[in-house]
Design an enzyme around this catalytic site. Structure first.
Site, mmCIF file in Angstrom:
data_model
loop_
_atom_site.group_PDB
_atom_site.id
_atom_site.type_symbol
_atom_site.label_atom_id
_atom_site.label_comp_id
_atom_site.label_asym_id
_atom_site.label_seq_id
_atom_site.Cartn_x
_atom_site.Cartn_y
_atom_site.Cartn_z
ATOM 1 N N CYS A 85 51.722 35.447 35.481
ATOM 2 C CA CYS A 85 51.980 35.698 34.068
ATOM 3 C C CYS A 85 52.108 37.206 33.834
ATOM 4 O O CYS A 85 52.875 37.887 34.507
ATOM 5 C CB CYS A 85 50.872 35.047 33.237
ATOM 6 S SG CYS A 85 51.115 35.139 31.453
ATOM 7 N N LEU A 86 51.373 37.754 32.895
ATOM 8 C CA LEU A 86 51.417 39.182 32.615
ATOM 9 C C LEU A 86 50.987 40.002 33.829
ATOM 10 O O LEU A 86 51.451 41.133 34.029
ATOM 11 C CB LEU A 86 50.533 39.493 31.409
ATOM 12 C CG LEU A 86 50.393 40.936 30.941
ATOM 13 C CD1 LEU A 86 51.749 41.580 30.726
ATOM 14 C CD2 LEU A 86 49.569 40.988 29.664
#
Length: 592
Positions: free
Chosen positions: A324-325
């Site tokens: 993800c991030l």
């Protein structure tokens, strides 16, 4: 030429003037920001202006489109005829089926009169509004999307499934339990209301304690700074792959999504396959850490972790994994290392991670200049973006299931939420420091600087195409946080050897796809370094479906990128300042 050691990253919103406007320095500016911050708390962080302007744009374009208005009249007439047919003759197949993810009308009693007519009438209205908010010539796509989103939110509030006297499942439960479901539901509502008002954090349910049943793979914290702890997991095989693995999770979540329960822990799986695994466990920022920047997460996060691993496992390249991030900051770090001729990375795995944000999915509905300024003012007031704001944004995207179905089940049917490892982790959310989150929203989401050649680190622009380390990129089919076609565009902006996997599931469930998980499948392809780009739709048609989990294919790929097996390294490196500090999962994961 010498390079400044602690240069400030150039992630400055281009709309800000070079000279500060007098209004910005005026003391009354704080009054404005405080007023907007107060409004943001009332609206849950959603800018009223952003959505009012979308309605205005849609209405004006519709008014100048008499042909579309006639289409809408015809659609209304057609839907009314379908409904009249249901009322008079009945129907064997619903003319207005719910969305695939909408479970509100699954109970068999919805097929009985009059509930059949009620829910079909609601879905007919929903169908008309979906048609009405289709793109119009000249209408901005984001305004069309926002208008559709808002109408769906408004309609969801008046769904017949929300009202006890219109929902056959609630009526049946009330009769069977003599109303006990309603009293239990009222108790649940009171508990949830108190928790919301007090911002209390529920302890994990029995059997889901962090460090015992969850995040329980053995290991030691071997490094700690104010931003993260670095966990080194204990070997479970007599020999291990020579090159270690560093996992970089997102700081919007706690790391143990990747070390959940023993049966679905990615960490345990990797260690069991003979890998030396390190994990970053981010802190949960407080108001005192509002100054943390995106560059801090790169330099004092990813780069500091790489330095620690180099000391513990010297003379070896490192295989990196970003989720993800965490995958986005890993890509930024990798591009910076490539620019600086830093060859320490053996490979890069990006799981449900985006590097381009033009097609970043439904979260874009919440992002424009007005909305981001609104969020910035709210964070200015507190020093961080709080957990409820993040949770509400994600829940609103699938409000039918995540808000209303849960409310009906909990407050009207009187059923307690079933405990699960993923549910416990999902409730264990974190905060986002103000400066970093502003830089992330502006520099990446709003301005898409990373793939536009305008993202600078330490005063110099970086480019993803400079990365030469092989990449393994995973997208998930039903991801509404990082849509797979957006993740797929990593191939468009890189020239390295790249393997792409598209797996069944959503943002979390697709990644947690351990071998033996039922009804799993994936597609996989390989692009040689410098290979030609194929669009996502054409790629999807060309790739055959493979049954089962994608994890074994990834392990095979990782083994092929390694140089062989060696004896397991020691835990930490005491002589180099990396003595074991405490047992995994460490202390930061327990921060509330």
């Amino acid at each position: 030429m010498t390079k400044a050691k602690d240069a400030t990253p150039v992630i400055v919103p281009p709309q800000l003037p070079a000279v500060i406007h007098p209004h910005d320095a005026h003391p009354h500016q704080n009054l404005d920001r405080a007023a907007r911050a107060g409004m943001a708390r009332l609206t849950g962080g959603v800018s009223p202006h952003a959505f009012i302007s979308a309605w205005h744009d849609w209405a004006l374009h519709l008014l100048r489109s008499p042909g579309r208005i006639l289409e809408l009249a015809e659609r209304a007439q057609t839907n009314a005829l379908h409904l009249s047919g249901i009322a008079t003759n009945g129907a064997t197949a619903p003319p207005f089926p719910p969305k695939s993810y909408d479970r509100r009308f699954d109970h068999p009693n919805w097929q009985n009169v009059p509930f059949w007519q009620l829910h079909q009438g609601f879905l007919a209205i929903q169908d008309w509004w979906d048609f009405a908010t289709d793109p119009l010539r000249g209408l901005r796509q984001e305004d069309a999307d926002r208008t559709r989103f808002m109408t769906r939110q408004l309609l969801d509030t008046v769904s017949p499934s929300n009202f006890p006297w219109l929902n056959p499942e609630i009526i049946e439960a009330t009769i069977k339990t003599n109303g006990r479901n309603l009293t239990d539901g009222a108790a649940h509502f009171w508990q949830d209301w108190l928790k919301t008002v007090t911002q209390a954090h529920d302890p994990p349910p029995v059997g889901y304690e962090i460090g015992k049943e969850l995040a329980c793979t053995p290991g030691e914290v071997v490094f700690r700074n104010d931003l993260f702890e670095l966990i080194q997991y204990a070997p479970q095989t007599e020999a291990v792959q020579a090159e270690p693995i560093l996992i970089v999770p997102a700081w919007i979540m706690k790391y143990y999504i990747l070390d959940l329960s023993p049966h679905n822990s990615m960490v345990k799986y990797l260690v069991g396959k003979g890998f030396t695994v390190f994990m970053i466990s981010w802190c949960n920022p407080t108001a005192e850490q509002a100054h943390l920047s995106l560059e801090d997460y790169r330099k004092r996060g990813v780069m500091a972790a790489l330095g620690a691993i180099n000391a513990i496992v010297p003379a070896q390249k490192i295989h990196t994994v970003g989720y993800c991030l965490g995958g986005t900051i890993l890509a930024i770090a990798a591009a910076t290392m490539a620019r600086d001729r830093d060859k320490r990375l053996g490979s890069i795995t990006l799981m449900a991670a985006q590097v381009d944000f033009v097609e970043a999915g439904e979260l874009l509905m919440f992002l424009d200049e007005s909305q981001i300024a609104f969020i910035e003012d709210m964070m200015w007031d507190k020093g961080y973006l709080d957990r409820p704001q993040m949770a509400r944004a994600f829940a609103a995207i699938r409000s039918e299931d995540l808000i209303y179905s849960r409310a009906v089940r909990r407050y009207f049917l009187g059923r307690a939420d079933l405990a699960s490892d993923l549910g416990v982790w999902n409730a264990d959310s974190t905060r986002m420091p103000a400066r970093m989150h502003s830089e992330y929203l502006r520099g990446l989401f709003l301005e898409n600087r990373l793939t536009a050649g305008r993202f600078a680190v330490e005063g110099r622009v970086i480019a993803l195409k400079d990365i030469s380390a092989p990449m393994f990129v995973i997208g998930t089919e039903t991801d509404h946080v990082a849509p797979w076609k957006s993740v797929y565009k990593t191939q468009l902006f890189t020239d390295c050897d790249l393997t792409f996997v598209l797996t069944k599931g959503g943002h979390n469930s697709g990644i947690l796809s351990e071998p033996g998980h039922p009804r799993r499948h994936y597609r996989i392809s390989h692009r040689r370094a410098g290979g030609h780009y194929i669009g996502p739709d054409a790629w999807h048609q060309q790739q055959p479906v493979e049954s089962g989990s994608w994890w074994p294919a990834w392990i095979k790929w990782l083994v092929a990128k390694n140089s062989g097996t060696v004896a397991p390294p020691k835990t930490g490196a005491r002589s180099k300042g990396f003595a074991p500090l405490c047992a995994a999962p460490g202390s930061y994961v327990l921060q509330l």
